[in-house]
Design a protein around this motif. Structure first.
Motif, PDB file in Angstrom:
ATOM      1  N   LEU A 158       0.811  -1.225   0.000  1.00  0.00           N
ATOM      2  CA  LEU A 158       0.000   0.000   0.000  1.00  0.00           C
ATOM      3  C   LEU A 158       0.835   1.260   0.000  1.00  0.00           C
ATOM      4  O   LEU A 158       1.900   1.290   0.601  1.00  0.00           O
ATOM      5  N   LEU A 159       0.279   2.285  -0.599  1.00  0.00           N
ATOM      6  CA  LEU A 159       0.780   3.636  -0.368  1.00  0.00           C
ATOM      7  C   LEU A 159      -0.394   4.404   0.221  1.00  0.00           C
ATOM      8  O   LEU A 159      -1.420   4.586  -0.436  1.00  0.00           O
ATOM      9  N   ASN A 160      -0.259   4.810   1.491  1.00  0.00           N
ATOM     10  CA  ASN A 160      -1.353   5.505   2.168  1.00  0.00           C
ATOM     11  C   ASN A 160      -1.125   7.006   2.120  1.00  0.00           C
ATOM     12  O   ASN A 160      -0.006   7.483   2.323  1.00  0.00           O
ATOM     13  N   SER A 161      -2.197   7.756   1.906  1.00  0.00           N
ATOM     14  CA  SER A 161      -2.043   9.211   1.718  1.00  0.00           C
ATOM     15  C   SER A 161      -1.887   9.982   3.031  1.00  0.00           C
ATOM     16  O   SER A 161      -1.566  11.170   3.014  1.00  0.00           O
ATOM     17  N   TRP A 162      -2.105   9.313   4.190  1.00  0.00           N
ATOM     18  CA  TRP A 162      -2.165  10.084   5.443  1.00  0.00           C
ATOM     19  C   TRP A 162      -0.898  10.893   5.704  1.00  0.00           C
ATOM     20  O   TRP A 162      -0.905  12.113   5.656  1.00  0.00           O
ATOM     21  N   GLU A 163       0.214  10.241   5.918  1.00  0.00           N
ATOM     22  CA  GLU A 163       1.426  11.010   6.231  1.00  0.00           C
ATOM     23  C   GLU A 163       2.007  11.691   4.987  1.00  0.00           C
ATOM     24  O   GLU A 163       2.922  12.499   5.092  1.00  0.00           O
ATOM     25  N   ALA A 164       1.453  11.348   3.811  1.00  0.00           N
ATOM     26  CA  ALA A 164       1.911  12.020   2.587  1.00  0.00           C
ATOM     27  C   ALA A 164       1.259  13.391   2.458  1.00  0.00           C
ATOM     28  O   ALA A 164       1.881  14.360   2.029  1.00  0.00           O
ATOM     29  N   ALA A 165      -0.036  13.505   2.855  1.00  0.00           N
ATOM     30  CA  ALA A 165      -0.757  14.761   2.586  1.00  0.00           C
ATOM     31  C   ALA A 165      -1.688  15.196   3.713  1.00  0.00           C
ATOM     32  O   ALA A 165      -2.217  16.300   3.678  1.00  0.00           O
ATOM     33  N   TYR A 166      -1.916  14.344   4.717  1.00  0.00           N
ATOM     34  CA  TYR A 166      -2.923  14.585   5.765  1.00  0.00           C
ATOM     35  C   TYR A 166      -4.246  15.000   5.103  1.00  0.00           C
ATOM     36  O   TYR A 166      -4.704  14.317   4.204  1.00  0.00           O
ATOM     37  N   PHE A 167      -4.848  16.141   5.538  1.00  0.00           N
ATOM     38  CA  PHE A 167      -6.150  16.524   4.963  1.00  0.00           C
ATOM     39  C   PHE A 167      -6.006  17.358   3.684  1.00  0.00           C
ATOM     40  O   PHE A 167      -6.987  17.739   3.062  1.00  0.00           O
ATOM     41  N   ASN A 168      -4.758  17.616   3.364  1.00  0.00           N
ATOM     42  CA  ASN A 168      -4.483  18.600   2.337  1.00  0.00           C
ATOM     43  C   ASN A 168      -4.266  17.943   0.969  1.00  0.00           C
ATOM     44  O   ASN A 168      -3.128  17.810   0.512  1.00  0.00           O
ATOM     45  N   PHE A 169      -5.335  17.487   0.370  1.00  0.00           N
ATOM     46  CA  PHE A 169      -5.198  16.837  -0.942  1.00  0.00           C
ATOM     47  C   PHE A 169      -6.449  17.054  -1.769  1.00  0.00           C
ATOM     48  O   PHE A 169      -7.504  17.463  -1.262  1.00  0.00           O
ATOM     49  N   ASN A 170      -6.299  16.777  -3.054  1.00  0.00           N
ATOM     50  CA  ASN A 170      -7.462  16.701  -3.944  1.00  0.00           C
ATOM     51  C   ASN A 170      -7.258  15.506  -4.868  1.00  0.00           C
ATOM     52  O   ASN A 170      -6.306  14.725  -4.662  1.00  0.00           O
ATOM     53  N   GLY A 171      -8.128  15.350  -5.835  1.00  0.00           N
ATOM     54  CA  GLY A 171      -8.028  14.189  -6.715  1.00  0.00           C
ATOM     55  C   GLY A 171      -6.678  14.117  -7.410  1.00  0.00           C
ATOM     56  O   GLY A 171      -6.097  13.039  -7.558  1.00  0.00           O
ATOM     57  N   ALA A 172      -6.164  15.300  -7.804  1.00  0.00           N
ATOM     58  CA  ALA A 172      -4.890  15.321  -8.530  1.00  0.00           C
ATOM     59  C   ALA A 172      -3.750  14.801  -7.644  1.00  0.00           C
ATOM     60  O   ALA A 172      -2.832  14.115  -8.117  1.00  0.00           O
ATOM     61  N   THR A 173      -3.821  15.141  -6.342  1.00  0.00           N
ATOM     62  CA  THR A 173      -2.773  14.672  -5.418  1.00  0.00           C
ATOM     63  C   THR A 173      -2.772  13.144  -5.392  1.00  0.00           C
ATOM     64  O   THR A 173      -1.714  12.497  -5.435  1.00  0.00           O
ATOM     65  N   ILE A 174      -3.986  12.571  -5.296  1.00  0.00           N
ATOM     66  CA  ILE A 174      -4.089  11.108  -5.205  1.00  0.00           C
ATOM     67  C   ILE A 174      -3.600  10.465  -6.513  1.00  0.00           C
ATOM     68  O   ILE A 174      -2.882   9.463  -6.494  1.00  0.00           O
ATOM     69  N   LEU A 175      -3.956  11.107  -7.627  1.00  0.00           N
ATOM     70  CA  LEU A 175      -3.495  10.580  -8.918  1.00  0.00           C
ATOM     71  C   LEU A 175      -1.979  10.620  -9.047  1.00  0.00           C
ATOM     72  O   LEU A 175      -1.357   9.694  -9.551  1.00  0.00           O
TER      73      LEU A 175
END
Ligand code: GLA
Length: 727
Positions: A332-349
């Motif tokens: 897995l790559l989890n978005s939590w410590e990568a971006a916390y609440f600060n993301f949008n669809g583009a960040t996830i992509l």
């Protein structure tokens, strides 16, 4: 046959490959415990002694025989009100105000296969792998029946125990305390190994002598908790990893629990595992019953490592379910410590694209994608995709992630509600609050009353509404506070903690029935509900919110006493670490995360080229070792709380392959050398270091050990694969 019943002597013997458990119904109908330990032959009732003991009363049935007392005899299921002044497994409050239940033997039944428990997680097995013994006891006055259940998994050396309390009388009773297992020891000096902790620092080992008096650990939080894990070991004084007698008790339950250990006036030891009795007053009307969650018992005469391995096998193969229980897990790559609440669809992509480049299998969109949720103060309960924040629909995002060659997973926290949410504004009575009092907040959120079916139904529909929007293959099921108000607008408060937990299990069961291929990872602020109960539904649990490699060594060490590596969610995160500020190398972080299910939790899209190359190699290495790590035998080689290194290894069942892992914890001037002794190899076989080609006999590696390099770096890690070769 694992279960034998001698009808004339009324002796029950449960036999596993290396252990024996024995009990007897005596002349007065009491069920007495005789023995649990290494395999023995014959009847152990000769161990029972009878003497006139002052201030230890005698039941009326024995007439003027003053040598018979429940206060002294070892029992299977001790109850209150019958002259046993030690801890009870069961306390029943009767309609006349008394707290008494005098249980006597009624009948028994032996069945093929392992019993199941309605609404509760439990060890499962094929019909030919297990047997069940059901013993019915009854109180002739209040009509309470207790059905004691014993499951015997002969090959696995495992015995399970549960109890079903049935009100067969006319009057309502209240169950004030109920345990599923009691172990009474006539002899022996024991240490109790328990696992305490706190958020982000779970399952630290404490080893302390069981002295006179009663010592209790447990949880009143409505979850098994970060603070005390519902699993303990009673180890004979001096027992080590390799030698000595030890008994393990693992509670298969995720709510409030109570474990009590007590040494009595005659130097006898009693250990009881069951439901927490505080905030618990469970009324049963005529015909109603209460099922007590089960305890898994194991015994090892060869120390702690062998005991742990029995639990690892049992949990991996007889608790964890579903296609992922034994299958390779996605990295897995989890978005939590990568971006916390600060993301949008583009960040996830972007994360998904970098994941694909690195060889990562799945990207998980953590907290912040729904309702109004830009921090942790609002939005819980509003399970509607925030398309404005994402800049696309969830379906579009998932299709984009899949098109990048990566699978998609999502975070949810179904048991919670924020006061600042539409759900709370519509249904304030769905939150657990005591009327007329202000609520206790945890992370600024309230608990939803999951003991209520209507509450669960609506949340279920909303969660399904999300899962149906695309190809979601994984969810992280989080739970980020403890219950404070044990109260329900519609349910009796004394039933709430237990019914709440059954509600969560019911929800999970329904979710898995609707999405049988869905892979669920459990989480409660990391490891706040890291227990065998949750593992029945979520074969992997985020082990801790602390991703610091050095702290994780201790957390994972404590976790390893019961729980297999395949259940331990573990990720490589950024350095310096976000929780501790400590810096460690990417290599060390990788080695530590490989003592778990392995994954990443950092902004992979902004790594340097050098780091990316290293991660690619790390993933290839992990895949090479995966089968050995997830299904091999696990050995602790050091105690990171005391030793200069943390060392552990995995060895295949046939001993042909092994993987040694070491992290050095100390570094000083003119440094001493750390030698690590391996385990689990064949003594007279020859092994080759897969990297250097150097050859050693198994006996040499196990008796002489291996010297670790003395490098001038902090927390260096070494990983060495050994393969058996012919000379
Ligand atoms: C908990 C979890 C974290 C993360 C956050 C999101 O703390 O343990 O991993 O998911 O919630 O709010």
């Amino acid at each position: 046959m694992a279960i034998h019943y001698q009808r004339e002597k009324r002796i029950f013997t449960l036999q596993t490959e290396h252990t024996t458990y024995q009990m007897k119904v005596d002349d007065f109908g009491f069920l007495l415990h005789l023995y649990y330990g290494g395999s023995i032959s014959g009847d152990m009732d000769y161990l029972l002694t009878y003497y006139d003991r002052g201030f230890s009363g005698n039941p009326a049935d024995v007439g003027d025989n003053r040598t018979y007392s429940m206060d002294v005899l070892p029992q299977e299921y001790p109850v209150s009100g019958v002259g046993d002044y030690r801890n009870s497994a069961l306390v029943i409050h009767n309609v006349d105000g008394s707290d008494c239940c005098d249980l006597r033997y009624v009948s028994c039944e032996i069945k093929e296969g392992k019993y199941g428990l309605p609404g509760l997680p439990a060890v499962y097995a094929e019909k030919e792998e297990a047997q069940t013994l059901e013993i019915t006891l009854e109180d002739g006055v209040n009509g309470v029946q207790v059905r004691l259940l014993y499951g015997v998994l002969e090959k696995e050396d495992i015995i399970t125990r549960s109890a079903v309390i049935v009100n067969c009388g006319k009057e309502e009773i209240v169950v004030e305390k109920a345990a599923s297992s009691c172990l009474d020891f006539l002899t022996g000096e024991y240490d109790l190994l328990s696992f305490y902790g706190r958020h982000a620092m779970e399952r630290n080992l404490q080893r302390a002598e069981i002295g006179h008096g009663s010592y209790a650990i447990g949880s009143r939080r409505g979850t098994s908790s970060h603070q005390y894990n519902p699993a303990v070991i009673l180890a004979e004084k001096g027992a080590t990893e390799n030698a000595g007698s030890c008994y393990g008790m693992v509670f298969v339950y995720s709510g409030s629990f109570l474990f009590e250990a007590e040494k009595d006036q005659y130097e006898q030891t009693r250990a009881i595992m069951g439901l927490q009795s505080e905030y618990f007053h469970y009324p049963l009307r005529e015909g109603e019953k209460l099922v007590v969650p089960e305890t898994i018992l194991a015994y090892s005469e060869n120390g702690l490592t062998a005991l742990s391995q029995k639990f690892h096998r049992c949990i991996r193969e007889h608790i964890c379910r579903g296609k992922y229980s034994r299958q390779s897990r996605p990295i897995l790559l989890n978005s939590w410590e990568a971006a916390y609440f600060n993301f949008n669809g583009a960040t996830i992509l972007k994360l998904a694209k970098s994941a694909a480049e690195l060889g990562i299998d799945m990207v998980v969109m953590d907290d912040g994608w729904f309702g109004k949720r830009d921090d942790d103060n609002s939005g819980l309960g509003d399970w509607h995709v925030n398309e404005e924040k994402l800049g696309c629909t969830l379906g579009e995002l998932i299709r984009g992630v899949n098109a990048a060659g990566v699978r998609f997973g999502i975070w949810i926290e179904p048991e919670m509600v924020s006061e600042n949410s539409d759900l709370y504004r519509e249904h304030p009575d769905w939150a657990m609050q005591i009327p007329g009092r202000k609520p206790v907040r945890g992370r600024n959120q309230l608990m939803l009353d999951f003991s209520r079916e209507d509450v669960r139904k609506l949340i279920f529909e909303r969660i399904c509404g999300i899962l149906d929007q695309g190809n979601i293959e994984y969810i992280k099921w989080d739970m980020n506070r403890s219950i404070a108000e044990v109260y329900s607008a519609v349910n009796y408060p004394g039933k709430v903690t237990y019914d709440y937990m059954l509600g969560v299990y019911d929800f999970l069961e329904k979710l898995l029935a609707r999405y049988p291929d869905l892979f669920i990872e459990g989480c409660s602020g990391g490891g706040g509900r890291f227990d065998a109960g949750m593992m029945y539904y979520t074969p992997q649990i985020w082990c801790s919110d602390n991703t610091d490699a050095v702290d994780r060594l201790r957390i994972q060490y404590g976790t390893s006493f019961f729980y297999p590596v395949s259940t331990v969610g573990s990720h490589v995160s950024a350095s310096p670490n976000h929780q501790t500020g400590r810096s460690t190398s990417l290599h060390t972080r990788g080695v530590v995360a490989m003592a778990g299910t392995f994954g990443y939790e950092l902004a992979t899209d902004s790594l340097s080229e050098e780091e990316k190359e290293e991660i690619k190699i790390q993933i290839v290495q992990y895949k090479k070792y995966e089968e050995l790590i997830q299904n091999g035998n696990y050995y602790r080689l050091s105690n990171p709380f005391h030793d200069a290194c943390a060392a552990w290894m995995f060895a295949s069942e046939d001993k042909k392959r092994a993987l040694l892992n070491v992290v050095l914890l100390e570094n000083h001037g003119n440094m001493t050398i750390t030698y690590v002794k391996l385990k689990g190899l064949a003594s007279d076989a020859l092994y080759e270091d897969a990297e250097t080609g150097e050859r050693y006999y198994g006996s040499a590696l196990m008796e002489g050990g291996l010297p670790m390099p003395a490098e001038k770096v902090e927390y260096p890690a070494y990983q060495k694969e050994f393969r058996m070769v012919t000379a």
